[in-house]
Design a protein around this motif. Structure first.
Motif, short mmCIF file in Angstrom:
data_model
loop_
_atom_site.label_atom_id
_atom_site.label_comp_id
_atom_site.label_asym_id
_atom_site.label_seq_id
_atom_site.Cartn_x
_atom_site.Cartn_y
_atom_site.Cartn_z
N MET A 145 0.95 -1.54 0.20
CA MET A 145 -0.07 0.29 0.19
C MET A 145 0.78 1.96 0.37
O MET A 145 2.12 1.65 1.30
N GLY B 230 -6.71 -4.93 -5.40
CA GLY B 230 -8.59 -4.41 -4.54
C GLY B 230 -8.10 -4.30 -6.29
O GLY B 230 -8.09 -4.82 -7.51
N ASP C 5 -9.49 -2.10 -8.30
CA ASP C 5 -8.84 -1.33 -9.07
C ASP C 5 -7.28 -1.74 -9.22
O ASP C 5 -6.99 -1.20 -10.35
N SER D 30 -7.18 10.36 -2.16
CA SER D 30 -6.43 11.49 -2.59
C SER D 30 -8.16 12.46 -2.52
O SER D 30 -7.91 14.09 -3.25
N1 AQP Z 1 -11.66 1.75 -2.55
C1 AQP Z 1 -11.15 0.94 -2.95
N2 AQP Z 1 -11.54 -0.61 -2.82
C2 AQP Z 1 -11.36 -1.71 -2.96
N3 AQP Z 1 -9.68 -1.92 -2.36
C3 AQP Z 1 -8.80 -0.71 -2.63
N4 AQP Z 1 -7.61 -0.62 -2.81
C4 AQP Z 1 -7.36 0.73 -2.88
N5 AQP Z 1 -9.07 1.79 -2.61
C5 AQP Z 1 -10.13 0.60 -2.24
C6 AQP Z 1 -6.44 -1.07 -2.79
O1 AQP Z 1 -6.30 -1.28 -1.27
C7 AQP Z 1 -4.67 -1.77 -1.59
C8 AQP Z 1 -3.52 -0.53 -1.44
O2 AQP Z 1 -3.71 0.78 -2.31
P1 AQP Z 1 -2.28 2.05 -2.93
O3 AQP Z 1 -2.66 1.85 -0.98
O4 AQP Z 1 -1.66 1.35 -3.48
O5 AQP Z 1 -3.79 2.72 -3.68
P2 AQP Z 1 -4.61 2.81 -4.54
O6 AQP Z 1 -5.01 1.85 -4.37
O7 AQP Z 1 -4.76 4.19 -5.25
O8 AQP Z 1 -5.66 3.81 -2.87
P3 AQP Z 1 -6.15 5.14 -3.29
O9 AQP Z 1 -6.74 5.00 -1.59
O10 AQP Z 1 -6.79 4.93 -4.18
O11 AQP Z 1 -4.98 6.24 -2.83
P4 AQP Z 1 -4.61 7.17 -3.81
O12 AQP Z 1 -6.05 7.89 -3.50
O13 AQP Z 1 -3.36 7.89 -3.72
O14 AQP Z 1 -4.42 6.77 -5.47
C9 AQP Z 1 -5.05 -2.25 -3.32
O15 AQP Z 1 -4.48 -3.72 -3.16
C10 AQP Z 1 -5.59 -1.61 -3.56
O16 AQP Z 1 -6.72 -2.20 -4.39
#
Ligand code: AQP
Length: 347
Positions: A11, A148, A150, A211
């Protein structure tokens, strides 16, 4: 070739972890640590693909580590560390920058979303992010990656990179004694459960995200009990009562999201939640959901705060984890250097 099963995931320390990170990924991390060798990383190299204040970044690395441990990751059993302490990630990422094709990266939707309209001004690191992610996984020859929904596209790219490396260097891989030309496994995504994509509490069509400017859009793993309850009670909904079955959730993104959160936190399925709450109003469902969120997340926040009182101990855990991670990655990276044709001293 049969690869030893190994789990890797990470993460970004770009802010406080939230319910989406917890339900989408971390619950599976905790489960997998019972059955697999697991490597869990705080991916600070990824974090700086967008600007981070250095003092805040240092704090966030420790906070994310504290949240990992508070949520149930055991630093004795699993390897916990921050990415920048193990140079194999950056070294292998460079090799993969030369394996991945521009056309592949051009298709990545996350870059398009994060770069927005001002693409020319985005960092090169943000564009090459998926190559570093492939290196994170493959530096350990990890076979399973709990994430996740995404992250699905990035994982497909990791598989393409692994496959192309295996093909491009097939002769050298066989000469190095690897069976059937497979040096890297094709890592499998582990994307399961009722909340693989948790949506914003303010807009059921947008992903809950660190974010997102509105604090009310997400439940942070650092929120106190009153804040958690307030956010659930103010979550956007529609005027209809909850449906009796999952078909009735179609076209109702906010209802589907809240039911999915309830199911994931209670270890059940959406259908089970609707069997209990179908036909009832959100005014009855939300207090039950708020109580569940507080019961499950409150103790994690308390424990993370307690751990943050001793940052030296968190740093010690990260240094120890990095040593153990380095020991796994070093011989793999040495083989990569042999295969690619670099002159080097083997560790
Ligand atoms: N909304 C979500 N639902 C399910 N899984 C999620 N993940 C993130 N958001 C959701 C999963 O959490 C892990 C770590 O994610 P990350 O920290 O690498 O960044 P991200 O996916 O870009 O998460 P954010 O919160 O949206 O961060 P920002 O806003 O900084 O881009 C991953 O396994 C992701 O799938």
């Amino acid at each position: 070739m049969k690869f030893q099963e190994r789990v890797f995931s990470g993460m970004q320390p770009t802010g406080s972890l939230h319910l989406g990170n917890y339900l989408g990924a971390m619950l599976k991390w905790i489960d997998l640590q019972k059955t697999h060798e697991c490597i869990y990383c705080v991916v600070d190299l990824h974090a700086i693909t967008v600007w981070q204040d250095p003092a805040e970044l240092r704090q966030a690395i420790r906070q994310v580590t504290a949240a990992y441990i508070a949520a149930g990751l055991d630093p004795e059993k699993s390897i916990l560390f921050n990415q920048s302490q193990v140079s194999a990630h950056a070294e292998l990422a460079w090799v993969f920058n030369c394996v991945a094709r521009l056309g592949w990266l051009n298709r990545m939707t996350q870059f398009k979303e994060k770069a927005g309209k001002d693409r020319e001004n985005a960092s090169v690191g943000l564009y090459a992010y998926p190559n570093l992610m492939a290196a994170d996984i493959l530096a350990y020859r990890a076979t399973h990656v709990p994430v996740g929904d995404d992250q699905k596209q990035h994982l497909e790219l990791s598989r393409d990179i692994a496959q192309k490396f295996n093909n491009d260097f097939c002769a050298q891989i066989e000469a190095a004694g690897y069976d059937g030309g497979d040096f890297f496994p094709l890592p499998e995504p582990v994307i399961t459960g009722p909340a693989t994509r948790v949506m914003s509490l303010r807009d059921g069509t947008r992903k809950m995200s660190k974010s997102e400017p509105s604090e009310m859009s997400r439940i942070n793993l650092t929120d106190d009990n009153d804040t958690i309850a307030k956010k659930v009670k103010k979550a956007k909904t529609d005027p209809e009562p909850l449906p009796a079955d999952t078909k009735g959730l179609s076209g109702r993104p906010e209802a589907e999201n809240l039911v999915g959160i309830f199911a994931a936190l209670s270890g059940s399925q959406k259908a089970d939640v609707l069997a209990e709450f179908g036909g009832r109003q959100f005014s009855e469902f939300k207090p039950a959901l708020a109580d569940l969120c507080v019961a499950r997340l409150g103790p994690i926040a308390d424990e993370a705060r307690r751990l943050m009182d001793d940052p030296a101990e968190i740093d010690r855990i990260l240094v120890d984890g990095a040593d153990r991670a380095r020991a796994i990655a070093a011989p793999i990276l040495a083989d990569v250097k042999d295969i690619v044709g670099f002159v080097h001293a083997r560790p």
